[in-house]
Design an enzyme around this catalytic site. Structure first.
Site, PDB file in Angstrom:
ATOM      1  N   HIS A  66     -32.232 -17.278  47.783  1.00 61.14           N
ATOM      2  CA  HIS A  66     -30.971 -16.719  47.288  1.00 61.14           C
ATOM      3  C   HIS A  66     -30.595 -15.439  48.018  1.00 61.14           C
ATOM      4  O   HIS A  66     -29.436 -15.045  48.058  1.00 61.14           O
ATOM      5  CB  HIS A  66     -31.072 -16.426  45.792  1.00 61.14           C
ATOM      6  CG  HIS A  66     -31.434 -17.626  44.980  1.00 61.14           C
ATOM      7  ND1 HIS A  66     -30.546 -18.664  44.776  1.00 61.14           N
ATOM      8  CD2 HIS A  66     -32.579 -17.987  44.372  1.00 61.14           C
ATOM      9  CE1 HIS A  66     -31.144 -19.603  44.050  1.00 61.14           C
ATOM     10  NE2 HIS A  66     -32.376 -19.217  43.792  1.00 61.14           N
ATOM     11  N   HIS A  93     -32.410  -5.784  48.178  1.00 62.05           N
ATOM     12  CA  HIS A  93     -31.997  -7.089  48.704  1.00 62.05           C
ATOM     13  C   HIS A  93     -30.527  -7.018  49.086  1.00 62.05           C
ATOM     14  O   HIS A  93     -29.863  -5.997  48.857  1.00 62.05           O
ATOM     15  CB  HIS A  93     -32.244  -8.184  47.657  1.00 62.05           C
ATOM     16  CG  HIS A  93     -31.423  -7.990  46.429  1.00 62.05           C
ATOM     17  ND1 HIS A  93     -31.904  -7.359  45.311  1.00 62.05           N
ATOM     18  CD2 HIS A  93     -30.132  -8.311  46.150  1.00 62.05           C
ATOM     19  CE1 HIS A  93     -30.951  -7.318  44.392  1.00 62.05           C
ATOM     20  NE2 HIS A  93     -29.855  -7.882  44.882  1.00 62.05           N
ATOM     21  N   HIS A  95     -26.524  -9.053  49.761  1.00 59.95           N
ATOM     22  CA  HIS A  95     -25.545 -10.114  49.512  1.00 59.95           C
ATOM     23  C   HIS A  95     -24.618 -10.130  50.717  1.00 59.95           C
ATOM     24  O   HIS A  95     -24.162  -9.069  51.159  1.00 59.95           O
ATOM     25  CB  HIS A  95     -24.740  -9.809  48.243  1.00 59.95           C
ATOM     26  CG  HIS A  95     -25.602  -9.706  47.016  1.00 59.95           C
ATOM     27  ND1 HIS A  95     -25.868 -10.796  46.209  1.00 59.95           N
ATOM     28  CD2 HIS A  95     -26.274  -8.658  46.489  1.00 59.95           C
ATOM     29  CE1 HIS A  95     -26.672 -10.412  45.214  1.00 59.95           C
ATOM     30  NE2 HIS A  95     -26.930  -9.121  45.357  1.00 59.95           N
ATOM     31  N   HIS A 118     -28.525  -3.843  47.499  1.00 52.19           N
ATOM     32  CA  HIS A 118     -28.881  -3.390  46.152  1.00 52.19           C
ATOM     33  C   HIS A 118     -30.311  -2.874  46.130  1.00 52.19           C
ATOM     34  O   HIS A 118     -31.236  -3.615  46.448  1.00 52.19           O
ATOM     35  CB  HIS A 118     -28.752  -4.555  45.149  1.00 52.19           C
ATOM     36  CG  HIS A 118     -27.335  -4.947  44.903  1.00 52.19           C
ATOM     37  ND1 HIS A 118     -26.964  -6.195  44.460  1.00 52.19           N
ATOM     38  CD2 HIS A 118     -26.188  -4.231  45.035  1.00 52.19           C
ATOM     39  CE1 HIS A 118     -25.648  -6.225  44.319  1.00 52.19           C
ATOM     40  NE2 HIS A 118     -25.152  -5.058  44.670  1.00 52.19           N
ATOM     41  N   THR A 200     -26.265  -9.670  38.699  1.00 53.34           N
ATOM     42  CA  THR A 200     -25.284 -10.591  39.297  1.00 53.34           C
ATOM     43  C   THR A 200     -25.931 -11.929  39.653  1.00 53.34           C
ATOM     44  O   THR A 200     -25.316 -12.750  40.321  1.00 53.34           O
ATOM     45  CB  THR A 200     -24.644  -9.972  40.552  1.00 53.34           C
ATOM     46  OG1 THR A 200     -25.672  -9.784  41.536  1.00 53.34           O
ATOM     47  CG2 THR A 200     -23.977  -8.645  40.239  1.00 53.34           C
ATOM     48  N   THR A 201     -27.191 -12.107  39.240  1.00 52.41           N
ATOM     49  CA  THR A 201     -27.874 -13.391  39.406  1.00 52.41           C
ATOM     50  C   THR A 201     -28.470 -13.768  38.050  1.00 52.41           C
ATOM     51  O   THR A 201     -28.685 -12.899  37.212  1.00 52.41           O
ATOM     52  CB  THR A 201     -29.013 -13.273  40.448  1.00 52.41           C
ATOM     53  OG1 THR A 201     -29.833 -12.150  40.128  1.00 52.41           O
ATOM     54  CG2 THR A 201     -28.477 -13.111  41.856  1.00 52.41           C
TER      55      THR A 201
END
Ligand SMILES: *[C@@H]1O[C@H](CO)[C@@H](O)[C@H](O)[C@H]1NC(C)=O
Ligand SMILES: *[C@@H]1O[C@H](CO)[C@@H](O)[C@H](O)[C@H]1NC(C)=O
Ligand SMILES: *[C@@H]1O[C@H](CO)[C@@H](O)[C@H](O)[C@H]1NC(C)=O
Ligand SMILES: *[C@@H]1O[C@H](CO)[C@@H](O)[C@H](O)[C@H]1NC(C)=O
Ligand SMILES: [Zn+2]
Length: 291
Positions: A66, A93, A95, A118, A200-201
């Site tokens: 992800h 991590h 995005h 993040h 957000t996951t």
């Protein structure tokens, strides 16, 4: 879980994770940052403990299918800046988008940045992540927009040079610790936006105090392309390899969110002069004037 299946988009997460269904009275993340902000003069810079040091041991870079995560061990913590407690840094991590699309999660006046980083921190009183997920302020996430320029960011190279070792889902590699501060903007760290939102996951828990820094991190086009074209959401031996792209959740309405601007944040100063109906209205009027 649908989250781990191909073609499972964030709109379907609620089928497997009920808390991913947005409720009107809850503030879900991400959001668009616009001019509906409340300035809070008590929001000064955060204290980033241990970010300027080289931590002992090693860190781990991982592709979980992800995102790409850097697990940073212990030794770093964030506090101050209106955070209700001390939070230990766990991981960071990213995005990102695709070959021709931007992929930040939060947007600024509707603009999506190419990427968002993040830094995830957990309230130090909690023994584990499941306890923190039940606390509305269990996590403090520091969000940084990532924008592109022509020059490589040498500090970002600590991560981007290792990406080829974690191209496929499930792959991990060791990373030599480096001062995390070197990744962050050198100036203007007192300019940020603050709101209480969610992960957000999945499981999308309402457990995050968000701090979104105004000044972006700059990396090169080729450093960005390593994420958008050389990371896969599938395992190395999969029959069909799928690039990991557009791993951001959709923007949620801010009805029930109060978004604060820090003492030094500049968004409120930059009034929307060139947007909205007013200029259109003037064009229309000017068109009516003959000659
Ligand atoms: C300003 O921020 C502080 C620290 O987070 C908070 O306690 C206070 O309630 C905020 N004030 C307003 C008016 O939102
Ligand atoms: C995507 O990012 C680029 C580079 O920062 C920017 O010029 C462009 O406006 C962004 N596009 C959108 C649709 O937000
Ligand atoms: C997490 O911590 C809580 C509170 O101490 C405890 O009840 C729970 O069993 C722990 N869960 C796990 C998965 O370790
Ligand atoms: C950074 O801060 C300086 C001085 O505090 C200010 O002049 C400058 O406009 C800020 N930069 C951005 C990009 O907001
Ligand atoms: Zn994230």
């Amino acid at each position: 879980y649908c989250y781990d299946e191909p073609h499972c988009d964030p709109y379907s997460w609620g089928d497997s994770f009920p808390s991913c269904h947005p409720l009107l009275e809850r503030c879900h993340s991400p959001i668009n940052l616009d001019h509906q902000l409340v300035r809070n003069d008590s929001l000064g810079p955060l204290h980033l403990e241990g970010f300027d040091a080289v931590q002992p041991g090693h860190w781990t870079l991982e592709n979980d299918g992800h995102s790409v995560l850097l697990q940073v061990g212990s030794g770093m913590a964030v506090s101050g800046g209106g955070l209700p407690d001390v939070y230990h840094t766990i991981q960071l991590h990213f995005h990102w988008g695709g070959l021709a699309t931007n992929g930040s999660e939060h947007t600024v006046d509707g603009r999506r940045y190419p990427m968002e980083m993040h830094i995830v921190n957990m309230k130090s009183v909690h023994p584990n992540e499941s306890a923190a997920l039940d606390d509305p302020t269990g996590f403090a996430v520091l969000g940084f927009f990532v924008d592109v320029v022509y020059a490589d960011n040498v500090h970002f190279g600590h991560i981007s040079q290792k990406l080829s070792s974690v191209a496929y889902r499930g792959q991990m590699t060791k990373v030599k610790p480096f001062p995390l501060l070197s990744l962050l903007p050198k100036h203007n760290m007192s300019q940020y936006y603050r709101y209480s939102g969610s992960l957000t996951t999945p499981p999308c828990s309402q457990a995050v105090v968000w701090t979104l820094y105004e000044v972006p991190i700059y990396i090169s086009w080729s450093q960005l392309a390593q994420f958008t074209s050389q990371i896969f959401s599938t395992e190395e031996d999969a029959e069909q390899v799928t690039p990991l792209q557009n791993n951001f959740r959709h923007v949620h309405p801010t009805f029930s969110c109060t978004v604060s601007a820090s003492r030094d944040a500049g968004l409120l100063r930059a009034a929307a002069v060139s947007k909205g109906p007013l200029p259109l209205f003037w064009c229309f009027l000017l068109n009516l004037i003959p000659g």
